[in-house]
Design a protein around this motif. Sequence first.
Motif, PDB file in Angstrom:
ATOM      1  N   GLU A  70       0.827  -1.211   0.000  1.00 35.16           N
ATOM      2  CA  GLU A  70       0.000   0.000   0.000  1.00 35.16           C
ATOM      3  C   GLU A  70       0.858   1.257   0.000  1.00 35.16           C
ATOM      4  OE1 GLU A  70      -2.503  -0.520   3.376  1.00 35.16           O
ATOM      5  OE2 GLU A  70      -3.672  -2.143   2.458  1.00 35.16           O
ATOM      6  N   ARG A  71       1.966   1.243   0.738  1.00 38.33           N
ATOM      7  CA  ARG A  71       2.878   2.393   0.749  1.00 38.33           C
ATOM      8  C   ARG A  71       3.461   2.615  -0.648  1.00 38.33           C
ATOM      9  NH1 ARG A  71       4.711   0.074   5.796  1.00 38.33           N
ATOM     10  NH2 ARG A  71       6.432  -0.937   4.685  1.00 38.33           N
ATOM     11  N   VAL A  72       3.900   1.540  -1.252  1.00 34.45           N
ATOM     12  CA  VAL A  72       4.500   1.622  -2.586  1.00 34.45           C
ATOM     13  C   VAL A  72       3.469   2.137  -3.591  1.00 34.45           C
ATOM     14  CG1 VAL A  72       5.440   0.229  -4.475  1.00 34.45           C
ATOM     15  CG2 VAL A  72       6.266  -0.110  -2.148  1.00 34.45           C
ATOM     16  N   TYR A  73       2.242   1.658  -3.485  1.00 44.94           N
ATOM     17  CA  TYR A  73       1.178   2.121  -4.383  1.00 44.94           C
ATOM     18  C   TYR A  73       0.975   3.631  -4.239  1.00 44.94           C
ATOM     19  CZ  TYR A  73      -3.215   2.311  -6.948  1.00 44.94           C
ATOM     20  OH  TYR A  73      -4.186   2.613  -7.872  1.00 44.94           O
ATOM     21  N   ARG A  74       0.935   4.114  -3.000  1.00 42.92           N
ATOM     22  CA  ARG A  74       0.723   5.544  -2.772  1.00 42.92           C
ATOM     23  C   ARG A  74       1.852   6.378  -3.371  1.00 42.92           C
ATOM     24  NH1 ARG A  74      -1.053   3.811   2.398  1.00 42.92           N
ATOM     25  NH2 ARG A  74       0.977   4.371   3.310  1.00 42.92           N
ATOM     26  N   ASP A  75       3.082   5.882  -3.265  1.00 41.12           N
ATOM     27  CA  ASP A  75       4.216   6.610  -3.834  1.00 41.12           C
ATOM     28  C   ASP A  75       4.104   6.692  -5.354  1.00 41.12           C
ATOM     29  OD1 ASP A  75       5.342   6.996  -1.319  1.00 41.12           O
ATOM     30  OD2 ASP A  75       6.581   5.189  -1.436  1.00 41.12           O
ATOM     31  N   VAL A  76       3.787   5.573  -5.982  1.00 42.15           N
ATOM     32  CA  VAL A  76       3.625   5.574  -7.440  1.00 42.15           C
ATOM     33  C   VAL A  76       2.457   6.475  -7.836  1.00 42.15           C
ATOM     34  CG1 VAL A  76       3.096   4.163  -9.475  1.00 42.15           C
ATOM     35  CG2 VAL A  76       4.644   3.282  -7.708  1.00 42.15           C
ATOM     36  N   GLU A  77       1.385   6.396  -7.074  1.00 44.88           N
ATOM     37  CA  GLU A  77       0.193   7.194  -7.369  1.00 44.88           C
ATOM     38  C   GLU A  77       0.513   8.686  -7.344  1.00 44.88           C
ATOM     39  OE1 GLU A  77      -4.431   6.732  -6.115  1.00 44.88           O
ATOM     40  OE2 GLU A  77      -3.008   6.948  -4.445  1.00 44.88           O
ATOM     41  N   PHE A  78       1.269   9.112  -6.345  1.00 44.33           N
ATOM     42  CA  PHE A  78       1.625  10.531  -6.264  1.00 44.33           C
ATOM     43  C   PHE A  78       2.443  10.957  -7.479  1.00 44.33           C
ATOM     44  CE2 PHE A  78       4.723  13.820  -5.325  1.00 44.33           C
ATOM     45  CZ  PHE A  78       3.898  14.859  -4.937  1.00 44.33           C
ATOM     46  N   LEU A  79       3.475  10.218  -7.784  1.00 48.32           N
ATOM     47  CA  LEU A  79       4.375  10.609  -8.869  1.00 48.32           C
ATOM     48  C   LEU A  79       3.668  10.613 -10.219  1.00 48.32           C
ATOM     49  CD1 LEU A  79       7.529   8.640  -7.694  1.00 48.32           C
ATOM     50  CD2 LEU A  79       7.277  11.126  -7.736  1.00 48.32           C
ATOM     51  N   THR A  80       2.843   9.604 -10.462  1.00 51.39           N
ATOM     52  CA  THR A  80       2.178   9.517 -11.765  1.00 51.39           C
ATOM     53  C   THR A  80       1.037  10.519 -11.906  1.00 51.39           C
ATOM     54  OG1 THR A  80       0.766   7.717 -10.946  1.00 51.39           O
ATOM     55  CG2 THR A  80       2.775   7.098 -12.136  1.00 51.39           C
ATOM     56  N   TYR A 131       8.855  15.635  -2.473  1.00 58.64           N
ATOM     57  CA  TYR A 131       8.182  14.453  -1.929  1.00 58.64           C
ATOM     58  C   TYR A 131       9.208  13.403  -1.509  1.00 58.64           C
ATOM     59  CZ  TYR A 131       5.056  10.357  -1.850  1.00 58.64           C
ATOM     60  OH  TYR A 131       4.356   9.222  -1.482  1.00 58.64           O
ATOM     61  N   ILE A 132      10.189  13.178  -2.360  1.00 61.69           N
ATOM     62  CA  ILE A 132      11.232  12.192  -2.055  1.00 61.69           C
ATOM     63  C   ILE A 132      12.045  12.637  -0.843  1.00 61.69           C
ATOM     64  CG2 ILE A 132      13.325  11.087  -2.939  1.00 61.69           C
ATOM     65  CD1 ILE A 132      11.993  11.498  -5.792  1.00 61.69           C
ATOM     66  N   CYS A 158      10.407   2.500  -9.471  1.00 63.19           N
ATOM     67  CA  CYS A 158      11.714   2.371  -8.824  1.00 63.19           C
ATOM     68  C   CYS A 158      11.954   3.420  -7.758  1.00 63.19           C
ATOM     69  CB  CYS A 158      12.803   2.397  -9.882  1.00 63.19           C
ATOM     70  SG  CYS A 158      12.725   0.962 -10.971  1.00 63.19           S
ATOM     71  N   ILE A 159      11.379   4.615  -7.924  1.00 59.13           N
ATOM     72  CA  ILE A 159      11.442   5.583  -6.826  1.00 59.13           C
ATOM     73  C   ILE A 159      10.656   5.039  -5.636  1.00 59.13           C
ATOM     74  CG2 ILE A 159      10.667   7.852  -6.068  1.00 59.13           C
ATOM     75  CD1 ILE A 159      13.231   7.961  -7.671  1.00 59.13           C
ATOM     76  N   ALA A 160       9.496   4.462  -5.899  1.00 58.44           N
ATOM     77  CA  ALA A 160       8.729   3.828  -4.825  1.00 58.44           C
ATOM     78  C   ALA A 160       9.524   2.690  -4.202  1.00 58.44           C
ATOM     79  CB  ALA A 160       7.397   3.318  -5.365  1.00 58.44           C
ATOM     80  N   GLY A 161      10.215   1.930  -5.033  1.00 55.12           N
ATOM     81  CA  GLY A 161      11.065   0.853  -4.529  1.00 55.12           C
ATOM     82  C   GLY A 161      12.202   1.384  -3.691  1.00 55.12           C
ATOM     83  N   LEU A 162      12.819   2.469  -4.135  1.00 54.33           N
ATOM     84  CA  LEU A 162      13.913   3.086  -3.385  1.00 54.33           C
ATOM     85  C   LEU A 162      13.454   3.502  -1.995  1.00 54.33           C
ATOM     86  CD1 LEU A 162      16.905   4.181  -3.996  1.00 54.33           C
ATOM     87  CD2 LEU A 162      15.786   6.380  -4.363  1.00 54.33           C
ATOM     88  N   LEU A 163      12.284   4.152  -1.930  1.00 55.25           N
ATOM     89  CA  LEU A 163      11.748   4.596  -0.636  1.00 55.25           C
ATOM     90  C   LEU A 163      11.423   3.421   0.261  1.00 55.25           C
ATOM     91  CD1 LEU A 163       9.379   7.476  -1.841  1.00 55.25           C
ATOM     92  CD2 LEU A 163      11.699   7.686  -0.922  1.00 55.25           C
ATOM     93  N   GLU A 164      10.880   2.369  -0.314  1.00 60.07           N
ATOM     94  CA  GLU A 164      10.515   1.213   0.500  1.00 60.07           C
ATOM     95  C   GLU A 164      11.740   0.450   0.980  1.00 60.07           C
ATOM     96  OE1 GLU A 164       7.794  -1.306   2.539  1.00 60.07           O
ATOM     97  OE2 GLU A 164       7.717   0.750   1.753  1.00 60.07           O
TER      98      GLU A 164
END
Length: 285
Positions: free
Chosen positions: A7-17, A37-38, A97-103
């Motif tokens: 869910e965290r990763v989804y939210r990160d991707v959602e924000f960026l896209t 954001y990052i 991958c930004i979401a992956g980096l954060l996670e």
Amino acid sequence: MEQKGIERVYRDVEFLTSLRPFRNYLNTDSLNKASHYIYESFKQYSDCVSFQEFEAYGNTYRNVLCSINTEKEERIIIGAHYDVAGDTPGADDNASCIAGLLEILRLLYDKKTRHRIDFAAYVLEEPPFFGTEKMGSFIHAKSLYENSVKIKVMISLEMIGFFSDKKNSQQFPLPFMRLFYPDTGNFIGVVGNTFQRKITVRIRDLMRKGSDIPVYSLNAPSIIPGVDFSDHRNFWRFGYNAVMITDTAFYRNPNYHRRTDTIATLDFDRMYSVIKSVAYAVLNL
């Protein structure tokens, strides 16, 4: 716990896209929103966070850098770019991958790793800067080299969210590669250059232990299209070990550099398996 991570990763991707205008080099306001954001996400888990600013085409651009376990001398760099190519949402390329980096930071921030871990979110990976000394990763790699920083390996995350179980969904730059790799696009790749097979295979093997995602490796020269198509290329230029973690981009994903590269096309369960496997590899290198 894993579902919360997804869910965290989804939210990160959602924000960026969702950023508009799209976060390409022309739209510095959107790039700044992404970098902020990052930065704020990094700050939740580390006190060692900074911007690395530089000039290109009369504009100021910035990498976002974060470190943990800073008392260690030798570093592992994990990097991903946050800009997109043209007017595209860039879900797989490269919000995944930004979401992956954060996670990965969230998974490792409280662990005692053998190395200092640097997390780098790069700008200007995409054209027209790709292959030039204005790539954010070139700026970063050069600064590390000039300061004689010891680096065990740089891990570039480049598209980790698109998978397919359809036969012949995986393409290859050379036909004979079908003899050695699956023709179904349900695996992740670790790509290194010809002279760095040892570290490439080591990371592949650790990733296999870290989750249930199938992991394959390739060591090949840069003349093979795609082998150096990300930020790891700039660490090779300065003599550092570097690999790319990838779902193979345009050899699998039909949405590459298109408006159809949306969040709906990503497989978050498998993507999270990739994230876990990279975190495990970094922890055990």
